[in-house]
Design an enzyme around this catalytic site. Structure first.
Site, PDB file in Angstrom:
ATOM      1  N   LYS A  61     -63.344  16.097 -14.596  1.00 30.06           N
ATOM      2  CA  LYS A  61     -63.826  16.776 -13.386  1.00 30.06           C
ATOM      3  C   LYS A  61     -65.121  16.125 -12.898  1.00 30.06           C
ATOM      4  CE  LYS A  61     -61.324  20.913 -14.653  1.00 30.06           C
ATOM      5  NZ  LYS A  61     -61.261  22.231 -15.284  1.00 30.06           N
ATOM      6  N   GLN A  71     -65.211  26.531 -17.833  1.00 27.33           N
ATOM      7  CA  GLN A  71     -63.980  26.011 -18.443  1.00 27.33           C
ATOM      8  C   GLN A  71     -63.372  27.051 -19.384  1.00 27.33           C
ATOM      9  OE1 GLN A  71     -62.554  23.165 -17.502  1.00 27.33           O
ATOM     10  NE2 GLN A  71     -60.862  23.352 -18.929  1.00 27.33           N
ATOM     11  N   ASP A  97     -62.746  28.074  -8.954  1.00 25.49           N
ATOM     12  CA  ASP A  97     -61.475  28.296  -9.658  1.00 25.49           C
ATOM     13  C   ASP A  97     -60.658  29.383  -8.952  1.00 25.49           C
ATOM     14  OD1 ASP A  97     -60.645  26.781 -11.824  1.00 25.49           O
ATOM     15  OD2 ASP A  97     -62.086  27.711 -13.198  1.00 25.49           O
TER      16      ASP A  97
HETATM   17  N1  GUN Z   1     -58.515  25.497 -18.477  1.00 26.84           N
HETATM   18  C1  GUN Z   1     -57.276  25.029 -18.214  1.00 26.84           C
HETATM   19  N2  GUN Z   1     -57.076  24.967 -16.884  1.00 26.84           N
HETATM   20  C2  GUN Z   1     -58.202  25.422 -16.303  1.00 26.84           C
HETATM   21  C3  GUN Z   1     -58.608  25.608 -14.948  1.00 26.84           C
HETATM   22  O1  GUN Z   1     -57.889  25.339 -13.973  1.00 26.84           O
HETATM   23  N3  GUN Z   1     -59.853  26.101 -14.777  1.00 26.84           N
HETATM   24  C4  GUN Z   1     -60.661  26.402 -15.811  1.00 26.84           C
HETATM   25  N4  GUN Z   1     -61.847  26.900 -15.534  1.00 26.84           N
HETATM   26  N5  GUN Z   1     -60.330  26.257 -17.065  1.00 26.84           N
HETATM   27  C5  GUN Z   1     -59.097  25.765 -17.310  1.00 26.84           C
END
Ligand code: GUN
Length: 285
Positions: free
Chosen positions: A48, A92, A115
């Site tokens: 990211k 996350q 998100d």
């Molecule tokens: N863990 C797995 N996929 C995601 C996601 O799309 N966002 C977040 N914050 N954590 C994740």
């Protein structure tokens, strides 16, 4: 046909980058919060940041110990929420067992909730007034769009009912203008294979390695693999790609399918977050 998420994601990133150049005075910043040292999460968060920089954004990482208390973690989120230099906050997942995940997500202001997992953004999606949409289901919709896959009146089957993917995915597919007929299947669905076989569009977001085999698809199906399982350092999708690919109209590979689209959508949501905070309307781009 292989649905090439990597290629579409690169095109999206280029578009985002060119939009960013139109407001050089704002240093758009994505903040990520990682609790503990889950290697998969470390990898995702690293991606990211890399992609944010490639798109011309800035990023900030907050690494916290797995033993952090609910209260301490909330204080960390509050600090990011109050920081005018931070436009977007991503916590996350998964979080450690002792942490109340939803309470953490709700500390993120809706305009920084990239998100789209908070109650405000989820509620807006439900009301047909979407703002920040969860990145993975949004990425699948962008792939459907990029490949001009017909949706109107078609049967879309979503396997998995998580708030991260399955639930918002179903809402997006049923939205006015997309107009798919949606079935939301899950672990208690009877004869899952037969339900999936009736899908024109099949999206699997379960996290069970290779549950989708040739018995679960029809030849005209477009198949999107969202499930990710790690086994001995290897990433395995929900879809048994080698088994399914020869007999369907299209399928996403793993990796290189829906994953890169998730990250590209995160960048798009970060840009949207900056727009919301600086009151820059989209029409002004
Ligand atoms: N863990 C797995 N996929 C995601 C996601 O799309 N966002 C977040 N914050 N954590 C994740």
């Amino acid at each position: 046909m292989i649905i090439d998420g990597k290629k579409v994601a690169i095109e999206m990133r280029k578009r985002i980058k060119s939009q960013l150049e139109q407001f050089p005075d704002i240093h758009i910043t994505l903040a990520t919060v990682l609790v503990g040292e889950n290697p998969a999460s470390q990898l995702y968060v690293g991606k990211k940041h890399k992609e944010a920089h490639a798109a011309g954004m800035q990023s900030k990482h907050v690494q916290l110990a797995a033993s952090i208390s609910q209260q301490q973690l909330e204080a960390e989120i509050d600090a990011l929420a109050a920081d005018p230099q931070v436009h977007a906050i991503l916590v996350q997942l998964p979080l450690p067992e002792h942490i109340n995940k939803q309470a953490i997500i709700e500390r993120i202001p809706a305009s920084k909730d990239v998100d789209g997992l908070g109650a405000v953004n989820m509620g807006k999606l439900l009301q047909g007034n979407k703002q920040m949409v969860p990145c993975t289901p949004l990425g699948v919709m962008k792939l459907i769009q990029a490949y001009a896959i017909p949706t109107r009146g078609r049967h879309a089957v979503v396997v998995g009912r998580s708030s991260l993917v399955g639930l918002p995915q179903s809402l997006l597919l049923a939205e006015k203008g997309i107009d798919a007929t949606v079935t939301l299947a899950h672990s208690r669905t009877e004869d899952l294979a037969a339900v999936c076989r009736s899908a024109d569009i099949l999206i699997s977001a379960v996290g069970s390695p290779h549950i989708i085999t040739r018995d679960f698809v029809k030849p005209e199906a477009m198949v999107f693999d969202v499930g990710v399982t790690r086994q001995q350092g290897r990433i395995i999708g929900d879809v048994d790609f080698d088994n399914v690919e020869p007999i369907v109209a299209g399928v996403t590979p793993m990796p290189g399918g829906t994953g890169p689209m998730t990250v590209a959508c995160l960048l798009e949501n970060t840009l949207l977050a900056a727009r919301l905070q600086h009151a820059i309307p989209k029409a002004q781009q």
